[in-house]
Write an enzyme that holds these catalytic residues in place. Structure first.
Site, PDB file in Angstrom:
ATOM      1  N   GLU A   1      34.365 115.521   4.679  1.00  0.00           N
ATOM      2  CA  GLU A   1      34.732 116.921   4.455  1.00  0.00           C
ATOM      3  C   GLU A   1      36.038 117.277   5.163  1.00  0.00           C
ATOM      4  O   GLU A   1      36.345 116.741   6.226  1.00  0.00           O
ATOM      5  CB  GLU A   1      33.605 117.831   4.965  1.00  0.00           C
ATOM      6  CG  GLU A   1      32.384 117.746   4.061  1.00  0.00           C
ATOM      7  CD  GLU A   1      31.198 118.559   4.552  1.00  0.00           C
ATOM      8  OE1 GLU A   1      30.454 119.055   3.706  1.00  0.00           O
ATOM      9  OE2 GLU A   1      31.009 118.691   5.772  1.00  0.00           O
TER      10      GLU A   1
ATOM     11  N   CYS B   1      41.617 121.122   8.680  1.00  0.00           N
ATOM     12  CA  CYS B   1      40.811 120.395   9.656  1.00  0.00           C
ATOM     13  C   CYS B   1      40.337 119.118   8.958  1.00  0.00           C
ATOM     14  O   CYS B   1      39.598 119.196   7.978  1.00  0.00           O
ATOM     15  CB  CYS B   1      39.646 121.297  10.057  1.00  0.00           C
ATOM     16  SG  CYS B   1      38.479 120.521  11.161  1.00  0.00           S
TER      17      CYS B   1
ATOM     18  N   CYS C   1      29.939 110.051  12.755  1.00  0.00           N
ATOM     19  CA  CYS C   1      30.471 109.919  14.115  1.00  0.00           C
ATOM     20  C   CYS C   1      29.430 109.196  14.952  1.00  0.00           C
ATOM     21  O   CYS C   1      28.234 109.447  14.819  1.00  0.00           O
ATOM     22  CB  CYS C   1      30.769 111.285  14.720  1.00  0.00           C
ATOM     23  SG  CYS C   1      31.536 111.172  16.363  1.00  0.00           S
TER      24      CYS C   1
ATOM     25  N   CYS D   1      26.831 113.462  20.151  1.00  0.00           N
ATOM     26  CA  CYS D   1      26.712 114.714  20.918  1.00  0.00           C
ATOM     27  C   CYS D   1      25.535 115.523  20.383  1.00  0.00           C
ATOM     28  O   CYS D   1      25.361 115.653  19.172  1.00  0.00           O
ATOM     29  CB  CYS D   1      27.998 115.525  20.830  1.00  0.00           C
ATOM     30  SG  CYS D   1      29.438 114.593  21.388  1.00  0.00           S
TER      31      CYS D   1
ATOM     32  N   CYS E   1      25.969 118.658  17.869  1.00  0.00           N
ATOM     33  CA  CYS E   1      26.837 118.515  16.695  1.00  0.00           C
ATOM     34  C   CYS E   1      26.100 117.808  15.561  1.00  0.00           C
ATOM     35  O   CYS E   1      25.569 116.714  15.740  1.00  0.00           O
ATOM     36  CB  CYS E   1      28.080 117.715  17.113  1.00  0.00           C
ATOM     37  SG  CYS E   1      29.138 117.232  15.750  1.00  0.00           S
TER      38      CYS E   1
ATOM     39  N   SER F   1      37.289 117.974  24.295  1.00  0.00           N
ATOM     40  CA  SER F   1      36.028 118.714  24.249  1.00  0.00           C
ATOM     41  C   SER F   1      35.300 118.516  25.568  1.00  0.00           C
ATOM     42  O   SER F   1      34.692 117.475  25.791  1.00  0.00           O
ATOM     43  CB  SER F   1      35.169 118.195  23.086  1.00  0.00           C
ATOM     44  OG  SER F   1      35.866 118.370  21.877  1.00  0.00           O
TER      45      SER F   1
ATOM     46  N   CYS G   1      32.708 124.453  13.106  1.00  0.00           N
ATOM     47  CA  CYS G   1      32.651 123.330  14.044  1.00  0.00           C
ATOM     48  C   CYS G   1      31.221 122.866  14.207  1.00  0.00           C
ATOM     49  O   CYS G   1      30.321 123.670  14.436  1.00  0.00           O
ATOM     50  CB  CYS G   1      33.107 123.762  15.432  1.00  0.00           C
ATOM     51  SG  CYS G   1      34.787 124.281  15.537  1.00  0.00           S
TER      52      CYS G   1
HETATM   53  N1  SAH Z   1      35.075 114.415  17.743  1.00  0.00           N
HETATM   54  C1  SAH Z   1      36.105 115.256  18.200  1.00  0.00           C
HETATM   55  C2  SAH Z   1      36.654 116.153  17.131  1.00  0.00           C
HETATM   56  C3  SAH Z   1      35.678 116.757  16.154  1.00  0.00           C
HETATM   57  S1  SAH Z   1      34.532 117.948  16.801  1.00  0.00           S
HETATM   58  C4  SAH Z   1      35.645 116.047  19.378  1.00  0.00           C
HETATM   59  O1  SAH Z   1      34.459 116.060  19.663  1.00  0.00           O
HETATM   60  O2  SAH Z   1      36.496 116.628  20.038  1.00  0.00           O
HETATM   61  C5  SAH Z   1      35.533 119.419  16.952  1.00  0.00           C
HETATM   62  C6  SAH Z   1      35.001 120.441  17.961  1.00  0.00           C
HETATM   63  O3  SAH Z   1      33.788 121.036  17.485  1.00  0.00           O
HETATM   64  C7  SAH Z   1      34.684 119.834  19.319  1.00  0.00           C
HETATM   65  O4  SAH Z   1      35.344 120.562  20.323  1.00  0.00           O
HETATM   66  C8  SAH Z   1      33.186 120.024  19.457  1.00  0.00           C
HETATM   67  O5  SAH Z   1      32.833 120.219  20.804  1.00  0.00           O
HETATM   68  C9  SAH Z   1      32.951 121.259  18.600  1.00  0.00           C
HETATM   69  N2  SAH Z   1      31.575 121.395  18.138  1.00  0.00           N
HETATM   70  C10 SAH Z   1      30.734 120.416  17.742  1.00  0.00           C
HETATM   71  N3  SAH Z   1      29.541 120.930  17.400  1.00  0.00           N
HETATM   72  C11 SAH Z   1      29.626 122.270  17.547  1.00  0.00           C
HETATM   73  C12 SAH Z   1      28.732 123.359  17.326  1.00  0.00           C
HETATM   74  N4  SAH Z   1      27.504 123.147  16.860  1.00  0.00           N
HETATM   75  N5  SAH Z   1      29.172 124.599  17.566  1.00  0.00           N
HETATM   76  C13 SAH Z   1      30.421 124.819  18.018  1.00  0.00           C
HETATM   77  N6  SAH Z   1      31.319 123.837  18.217  1.00  0.00           N
HETATM   78  C14 SAH Z   1      30.927 122.568  18.009  1.00  0.00           C
HETATM   79 FE1  SF4 Z   2      31.433 113.284  17.222  1.00  0.00          FE
HETATM   80 FE2  SF4 Z   2      32.962 115.327  18.100  1.00  0.00          FE
HETATM   81 FE3  SF4 Z   2      30.559 115.768  16.958  1.00  0.00          FE
HETATM   82 FE4  SF4 Z   2      30.671 114.668  19.382  1.00  0.00          FE
HETATM   83  S1  SF4 Z   2      31.382 116.738  18.812  1.00  0.00           S
HETATM   84  S2  SF4 Z   2      29.358 113.971  17.702  1.00  0.00           S
HETATM   85  S3  SF4 Z   2      32.494 113.407  19.207  1.00  0.00           S
HETATM   86  S4  SF4 Z   2      32.342 114.893  15.978  1.00  0.00           S
END
Ligand code: SAH
Ligand code: SF4
Length: 345
Positions: free
Chosen positions: A93, A106, A113, A117, A120, A214, A333
């Site tokens: 996406e 984006c 991934c 985390c 996410c 992050s 995000c």
């Molecule tokens: N993998 C990379 C980039 C993609 S995630 C990273 O983790 O930095 C992009 C951003 O979305 C990151 O800062 C992550 O912390 C944030 N993110 C992930 N899940 C989220 C959620 N459920 N609510 C808000 N932000 C989230």
């Molecule tokens: Fe991957 Fe970024 Fe999501 Fe963590 S926040 S699982 S590094 S996409």
């Protein structure tokens, strides 16, 4: 039979070699580059500057990649989400966010991934594979085709995947985006969950794009739970790497901080964050947590989010609240899943 060559998988030097192999004059390479990266050709037959005979001849040996558009959804706030299918059936996406005259795309760097985390959805669903550089760039090219005559002006690597875990392809894509697509390195941001050795190597190998990290927690105990990468590269080590990161004048590192109710949003957290970031030229993007189906975590109340921001600002840390766009279409995000399972039609 030898496989056909995807012209967008070649570097400029390789494109010159390709042209030489087939006795094409050098100016043909410039024409090809123009049609690939400025005119967004999706098929050799679109290159009308070439004779039909030449197009057919090239088509015997080469092709132009173009991902399939599986779906395009538009949010109430104007954000658009594009679901693309790749040649092996994987889907990824990209999200287009419009803000006045700025059009930010984006993009994804991996299908899925592997970082796991806990907040996410992309992480929860696991990892399929790294994207190749052309698959990263094809997201921009395809969206530009679809929104023509408008054009993407800014790129953030904040879609699916951990960009620095796909280091080689992401770096190679960045050189092409800045060199061939003429998007300024100041308008590109790569976001990482904190792969320390790669953060140190990145400025040596890539154009000087913006870095976002992050962080999401202020103690190793909490960050270990939210982001397994912290068990290998704890907060101290991560911030050390950030301190050593070469920043051009006027630039700052962005720290993303997903604010989660009762997990990382106390006034003690705010105080610790201020102390941790001391000495780093930076700003903080506070992202109130976006829930997804099945998640147990909660977004803090609005006054809670504002109080956290104020605590940082009172200590002279620049902090912006970033409400993610496109929540109604699961484009925000942490909500990207790369398919349409569970979505109403
Ligand atoms: N993998 C990379 C980039 C993609 S995630 C990273 O983790 O930095 C992009 C951003 O979305 C990151 O800062 C992550 O912390 C944030 N993110 C992930 N899940 C989220 C959620 N459920 N609510 C808000 N932000 C989230
Ligand atoms: Fe991957 Fe970024 Fe999501 Fe963590 S926040 S699982 S590094 S996409």
């Amino acid at each position: 039979m030898s496989q056909k060559i995807n012209l967008k998988s070649l570097s400029v030097d390789e494109l010159h070699d390709f042209a030489a192999d087939y006795h094409l004059p050098r100016y043909r390479v410039d024409q090809l580059l123009h049609w690939l990266y400025d005119r967004y050709a999706a098929d050799l037959q679109e290159i009308t500057e070439f004779s039909k005979a030449l197009r057919d001849e090239l088509a015997q040996k080469a092709y132009i990649s173009s991902p399939g558009l599986v779906a395009r959804q538009r949010s109430e706030d104007g954000t658009e989400k594009f679901l693309f299918s790749l040649k092996d059936g994987n889907t990824i996406e990209s999200v287009l966010i419009t803000d006045k005259d700025r059009l930010t795309l984006c993009i994804s760097s991996q299908a899925g991934c592997a970082m796991g985390c806990s907040f996410c959805l992309t992480g929860e669903l696991g990892f399929n594979r790294n994207l190749e550089a052309f698959e990263i760039i094809d997201q921009i090219i395809s969206v530009n085709r679809l929104i023509s005559p408008r054009k993407v002006s800014n790129i953030v690597f904040m879609g699916m995947g951990e960009p620095l875990a796909n280091f080689g392809e992401v770096t190679s894509a960045l050189w092409k985006i800045t060199g061939l697509m003429a998007i300024s390195k100041r308008r590109i941001t790569v976001s990482t969950s904190g792969l320390v050795p790669r953060i140190l190597e990145f400025p040596k190998k890539a154009p000087e794009v913006n870095l976002a990290v992050s962080l999401n927690a202020t103690t190793d105990e909490v960050r270990d739970r939210l982001m397994p990468v912290n068990r290998s590269y704890p907060i101290g080590m991560l911030l050390d790497a950030c301190r050593r990161y070469p920043l051009q004048s006027g630039r700052r590192i962005t720290f993303e901080y997903v604010l989660i109710d009762g997990v990382n949003d106390t006034s003690e957290d705010a105080g610790r964050l201020v102390r941790l970031l001391r000495g780093i030229r930076c700003k903080v993007n506070i992202i109130p947590y976006n829930p997804h189906e099945g998640s147990r975590l909660k977004r803090p109340s609005n006054p809670g989010v504002l109080a956290f921001q104020k605590a940082l600002e009172d200590s002279h840390v620049t902090a912006l609240i970033r409400e993610s766009k496109g929540q109604d279409i699961l484009a925000a995000c942490g909500q990207l899943r790369g398919d349409f399972q569970g979505k109403e039609h």
